[in-house]
Structures are given as structure tokens and as C-alpha cells.
Design a protein around this motif. Sequence first.
Motif, PDB file in Angstrom:
ATOM      1  N   TRP A 305       0.806  -1.227   0.000  1.00  0.00           N
ATOM      2  CA  TRP A 305       0.000   0.000   0.000  1.00  0.00           C
ATOM      3  C   TRP A 305       0.837   1.273   0.000  1.00  0.00           C
ATOM      4  O   TRP A 305       0.401   2.308  -0.513  1.00  0.00           O
ATOM      5  N   SER A 306       2.035   1.229   0.570  1.00  0.00           N
ATOM      6  CA  SER A 306       2.854   2.445   0.645  1.00  0.00           C
ATOM      7  C   SER A 306       3.934   2.506  -0.426  1.00  0.00           C
ATOM      8  O   SER A 306       4.717   3.463  -0.471  1.00  0.00           O
ATOM      9  N   ALA A 307       4.001   1.506  -1.302  1.00  0.00           N
ATOM     10  CA  ALA A 307       4.987   1.508  -2.397  1.00  0.00           C
ATOM     11  C   ALA A 307       4.330   2.130  -3.629  1.00  0.00           C
ATOM     12  O   ALA A 307       3.839   1.438  -4.518  1.00  0.00           O
ATOM     13  N   VAL A 308       4.325   3.449  -3.666  1.00  0.00           N
ATOM     14  CA  VAL A 308       3.602   4.186  -4.707  1.00  0.00           C
ATOM     15  C   VAL A 308       4.599   4.793  -5.694  1.00  0.00           C
ATOM     16  O   VAL A 308       5.562   5.450  -5.292  1.00  0.00           O
ATOM     17  N   ASP A 309       4.368   4.562  -6.975  1.00  0.00           N
ATOM     18  CA  ASP A 309       5.180   5.174  -8.035  1.00  0.00           C
ATOM     19  C   ASP A 309       4.472   6.411  -8.577  1.00  0.00           C
ATOM     20  O   ASP A 309       3.305   6.330  -8.982  1.00  0.00           O
ATOM     21  N   ASP A 310       5.174   7.540  -8.556  1.00  0.00           N
ATOM     22  CA  ASP A 310       4.636   8.781  -9.105  1.00  0.00           C
ATOM     23  C   ASP A 310       5.321   9.049 -10.439  1.00  0.00           C
ATOM     24  O   ASP A 310       6.519   9.347 -10.490  1.00  0.00           O
ATOM     25  N   PHE A 311       4.586   8.953 -11.533  1.00  0.00           N
ATOM     26  CA  PHE A 311       5.156   9.149 -12.854  1.00  0.00           C
ATOM     27  C   PHE A 311       5.535  10.600 -13.127  1.00  0.00           C
ATOM     28  O   PHE A 311       6.170  10.896 -14.138  1.00  0.00           O
ATOM     29  N   ASN A 312       5.121  11.516 -12.228  1.00  0.00           N
ATOM     30  CA  ASN A 312       5.513  12.911 -12.399  1.00  0.00           C
ATOM     31  C   ASN A 312       6.671  13.307 -11.490  1.00  0.00           C
ATOM     32  O   ASN A 312       7.056  14.470 -11.459  1.00  0.00           O
ATOM     33  N   TRP A 313       7.233  12.354 -10.785  1.00  0.00           N
ATOM     34  CA  TRP A 313       8.315  12.669  -9.859  1.00  0.00           C
ATOM     35  C   TRP A 313       9.400  11.620  -9.994  1.00  0.00           C
ATOM     36  O   TRP A 313       9.225  10.467  -9.603  1.00  0.00           O
ATOM     37  N   LEU A 314      10.546  12.020 -10.552  1.00  0.00           N
ATOM     38  CA  LEU A 314      11.603  11.065 -10.866  1.00  0.00           C
ATOM     39  C   LEU A 314      12.806  11.170  -9.936  1.00  0.00           C
ATOM     40  O   LEU A 314      13.753  10.396 -10.072  1.00  0.00           O
ATOM     41  N   ALA A 315      12.773  12.094  -8.989  1.00  0.00           N
ATOM     42  CA  ALA A 315      13.904  12.246  -8.075  1.00  0.00           C
ATOM     43  C   ALA A 315      13.881  11.113  -7.052  1.00  0.00           C
ATOM     44  O   ALA A 315      13.021  11.078  -6.164  1.00  0.00           O
ATOM     45  N   ALA A 316      14.813  10.188  -7.170  1.00  0.00           N
ATOM     46  CA  ALA A 316      14.811   9.004  -6.310  1.00  0.00           C
ATOM     47  C   ALA A 316      15.173   9.334  -4.869  1.00  0.00           C
ATOM     48  O   ALA A 316      14.772   8.625  -3.943  1.00  0.00           O
TER      49      ALA A 316
END
Length: 337
Positions: A305-316
Motif C-alpha cells: 500500500w505504501s509503495a507508490v510510483d509517481d510518474f511525475n516525480w523522478l527524483a529518487a
Amino acid sequence: MAAVEKLGSGSSAENNASSVLERLKKRHQTRLEDAERRKEANDSLKPAEESAEYFESEFNRERAAVEALLLRAGPGASRAEAADALERATAELAALQKFVSDSVMFLTQYELSRAQAALQTLHAALNAAREEALPAKKFAFRARKKATGKTPAPPPSADATGGLQHVTTEAEQCEFSHLSDVNITKTAEEIERRDVLVTHLRNCRVTLLGAPSTLHLKDLRGCDVRCGPVRSSVFVDRVTDSTLALACQQLRTHNTTDTCVYLHVTCKAIVEDCARVGFAPFTWSYPGLERDYAASGLDQTRNNWSAVDDFNWLAADTPSPNWSVIPEEERRTTWDT
């Protein structure tokens, strides 16, 4: 001599100013290039499946496969050959129907209408081929003595608005939309193994009891949506100021703001073009939830549930500002049933 020294100082200041401007220009250019690279990287991360070109190519390929099977069931085919071809064509057409349902989020209304019209034509061709190759058996009059008095159901047909022909398949849809200030409850019998579409709702509470095939939530405002375990994916688009309780294999969230998501996801959650979306573990429960988990095939012991990928945010190295984990003290702990 002093005048010469003053002139030299002025020249030095001009050189320093020129140097600063040059550095600023280079820094600005570097930022522009970085922004362009991030945009290109973001575009490359989007699945190929989410494009009109991919949809049209795959749709045409699958449609051609159905049409080829219908030809195999035509004149010259034995009854057994026709039955086999028609059975496969029915399965392929059901899969094609599901493909369209899963793609509705990124299709334009024109593209969706074209696909639906093509599906309607294929349904009609399949029914005609079945009637020709496998005509229904005629019953003798004596069978009427055992009749129960029930009126036989009419054959599938297109509705008056030009919608799709109704064909009973496991990919059948359940849809409701354009409602305000109402409570909606669907039972397992109504949504089991179906594609559920919930669109254009305002200030509604939606309760879905069962294990649907997929779930689409689109254009919701001020809504409370709870859904039992979904067998595959949940698609969320243009949802605002709402609370969602979802269990699924994959969650894709687009254009959503000010929304809390109580989530059980076995694969991953993806957000894009979102802001102020909060996530917490799935805590909604209802009688029959265990049965629905078993029917859906979801692994209850695995929750990302907390492993969310944001395609608008690439800063690791920096968390995305577009989503957050809901603090424990702010999470919802009770659900009115």
C-alpha cells in the motif's frame, strides 16, 4: 595613478557581472535540459498499453482473429468444426470486450464509440453464424405438456440507443453514473466477475460487496467508495475530495486530488498528475470479505500500500510531494455499514 586603479576596478566589476550573467544563463539552460530529460523519462515510463496507437493495433488484430474464426464456421464446415470455431470466437470476443473496458480511461469518446460499434457488429455476426451453423433443435408438440409456463427469454439484441448487444459473458459490465446525494449498494450477485464502471457521481456513498473483475472510478467528487477485492486492476481518474477503500492487484490513479485511499495492493500503486493523495492500509471489512478474497485470488499477506510510483516525480532521493502516507492518528478506524 589613482585614476588608473579606479578604472581597473570598474573593468573588473564589469567582467564579474558578465561572468555572473553567463553562469546564470548556463544554469537556466541546464535546468531546461533537465526538465526536458525528466519529461522524456516520464513519457518512457508510461506503459505502451496506454496509447491510442497501441489500442487500435491490438483491437484490429483481435477483431481480425474473431472474424477469421467466424469464416471457419461458415459454409463447408462440419457441425463439429463450426461448434469449435464458434466457441473460440465467443471467448475471443469476450476478451476483446474486456480489453475495451480496461482501455476506457485513456480513449477519447470518438475512439470508444468506434470500438463499441465494431463490437456490436461482431456480436451480430457471431449470432448469425451460430444460427446458421448450429440451428436450435425443434421440439415436438408433446413437449408442451411439460412446459412450466415460463416465457422464453428473447434473443440478444441491440438497445434503442445503439448500445452494444447484450451477450452473457463473464466480462459483462455493471455501470452506474450521473447520480448525486445517494447511497448505492451492489451485492456479489450483481458485480461478481464483472467490469464495474462508476462515473460522474457527486456526494454519494458506494458500497460494492463482492469480487469484480475490474473497477473504474471516473469523475467523482465528495464520494465515499468501498469495494471488495478486485481480481485485477482498479483505474481512478478525476476523483476529488473523496475516500476510497480498495483491494486489488494494481491501482492506477490519474488526475486525482484531495483524496484518501485505504489500499490493499499486491503489485503496485501508480499515481500521475495527482496532488494531495493520501494512502493507508485497507481497513474496511464486511460479512463475506474472506470469501471474496478467496474468489479474487488476492494474497492477503502481501500488501504494498505504501509503495507508490509517481510518474511525475523522478527524483529518487526526494519523496514525491504529490502523495503521502496518512498519519496513523488521522486514519479512519470505523466504517458505517
